[in-house]
Design a protein around this motif. Structure first.
Motif, PDB file in Angstrom:
ATOM      1  N   SER A   1      -3.835   3.602  -3.979  1.00 14.73           N
ATOM      2  CA  SER A   1      -2.640   3.489  -4.365  1.00 14.73           C
ATOM      3  C   SER A   1      -1.728   2.517  -3.789  1.00 14.73           C
ATOM      4  O   SER A   1      -1.639   2.102  -2.654  1.00 14.73           O
ATOM      5  N   GLN A   2      -0.919   1.794  -4.764  1.00 11.12           N
ATOM      6  CA  GLN A   2       0.093   0.795  -4.459  1.00 11.12           C
ATOM      7  C   GLN A   2       1.321   0.975  -4.963  1.00 11.12           C
ATOM      8  O   GLN A   2       1.513   1.702  -6.252  1.00 11.12           O
ATOM      9  N   ILE A   3       2.436   0.172  -4.561  1.00 10.38           N
ATOM     10  CA  ILE A   3       3.774   0.165  -4.993  1.00 10.38           C
ATOM     11  C   ILE A   3       4.153  -1.040  -5.053  1.00 10.38           C
ATOM     12  O   ILE A   3       4.096  -1.947  -4.242  1.00 10.38           O
ATOM     13  N   MET A   4       4.504  -1.682  -6.392  1.00  5.91           N
ATOM     14  CA  MET A   4       5.046  -2.958  -6.552  1.00  5.91           C
ATOM     15  C   MET A   4       6.694  -2.949  -6.277  1.00  5.91           C
ATOM     16  O   MET A   4       7.274  -2.274  -7.445  1.00  5.91           O
TER      17      MET A   4
ATOM     18  N   TRP B   1       0.861  -1.158  -0.098  1.00  9.74           N
ATOM     19  CA  TRP B   1      -0.010  -0.070  -0.046  1.00  9.74           C
ATOM     20  C   TRP B   1       0.829   1.336   0.014  1.00  9.74           C
ATOM     21  O   TRP B   1       1.921   1.163   0.637  1.00  9.74           O
ATOM     22  N   ALA B   2       0.637   2.167  -0.950  1.00  4.57           N
ATOM     23  CA  ALA B   2       1.180   3.533  -0.794  1.00  4.57           C
ATOM     24  C   ALA B   2       0.667   4.350   0.011  1.00  4.57           C
ATOM     25  O   ALA B   2      -0.382   4.321   0.353  1.00  4.57           O
TER      26      ALA B   2
ATOM     27  N   THR C   1       1.675  10.384   2.051  1.00  6.27           N
ATOM     28  CA  THR C   1       2.622  11.241   2.518  1.00  6.27           C
ATOM     29  C   THR C   1       3.947  10.728   1.764  1.00  6.27           C
ATOM     30  O   THR C   1       4.981  11.300   2.125  1.00  6.27           O
ATOM     31  N   ALA C   2       3.872   9.756   1.073  1.00  6.03           N
ATOM     32  CA  ALA C   2       5.141   9.143   0.451  1.00  6.03           C
ATOM     33  C   ALA C   2       6.057   8.255   1.554  1.00  6.03           C
ATOM     34  O   ALA C   2       7.457   7.982   1.197  1.00  6.03           O
ATOM     35  N   ASP C   3       5.697   8.569   2.579  1.00  8.67           N
ATOM     36  CA  ASP C   3       6.568   7.590   3.827  1.00  8.67           C
ATOM     37  C   ASP C   3       6.008   6.341   3.805  1.00  8.67           C
ATOM     38  O   ASP C   3       5.031   5.905   4.755  1.00  8.67           O
ATOM     39  N   ASP C   4       6.700   5.289   2.990  1.00  7.18           N
ATOM     40  CA  ASP C   4       5.915   4.149   2.815  1.00  7.18           C
ATOM     41  C   ASP C   4       7.116   3.229   2.381  1.00  7.18           C
ATOM     42  O   ASP C   4       8.280   3.539   2.496  1.00  7.18           O
TER      43      ASP C   4
END
Length: 161
Positions: free
Chosen positions: A139-142, A86-87, A90-93
């Protein structure tokens, strides 16, 4: 009559399986509890996973004296592997942890972090942080990984220190 295989105790993976990012492991065939504890638990942010398995090829070994061609085990490969997270707005992921070209280990504890159970240790390099963009999805990040050497599979989880 043949002896039946041991009956399995079946389980549901979610809430049980642990996956860790461990920056340093001296011996992937025997990680220490201190090395494991220095890792980061990822499971609470993982929404999907792909790959994380090894496969073996075969090599034909024909002989002139027979029309049958037997095979022997050949190369061992690992499929392309990824973890989807999960993104954060705040981009703190995960982007601050699994940066491109970071090297380390992804440790899978399928039945949980239970001493004496087994884990798989994958030496990896992070190859990308792909942003998954969908109109109606969260929103997700792979994070995609290159598996850089043969994983250690079914390694005993060490006792707590």
């Amino acid at each position: 009559m043949a002896t039946p295989i041991q009956a399995s105790t079946r389980y549901y993976r979610r809430g049980v399986t642990k996956v860790l990012w461990v920056p340093t492991i001296a011996n992937k065939a025997a990680p220490t509890r201190a090395e494991i504890n220095a890792g980061t638990e990822l499971a609470d942010e993982v929404s999907a996973m792909s790959g994380w398995q090894t496969t073996s090829g075969t090599v034909p070994t024909p002989a002139l004296g027979s029309r049958f061609t037997p095979v022997v085990g050949g190369e061992i490969t690992a499929s392309d592997s990824s973890l989807t997270f999960w993104a954060s707005k705040t981009a703190d992921d995960v982007r601050t942890l699994l940066i491109r070209e970071a090297t380390g280990f992804v440790v899978w504890m399928d039945e949980g972090d239970v001493p004496g159970q087994t884990m798989d240790v994958f030496p990896v390099s992070v190859t990308s942080q792909a942003k998954i963009r969908e109109l109606d999805g969260a929103s997700q990040i792979m994070a995609q990984f290159a598996i850089t050497s043969e994983p250690s599979e079914n390694v005993a989880i060490p006792a707590a220190a």
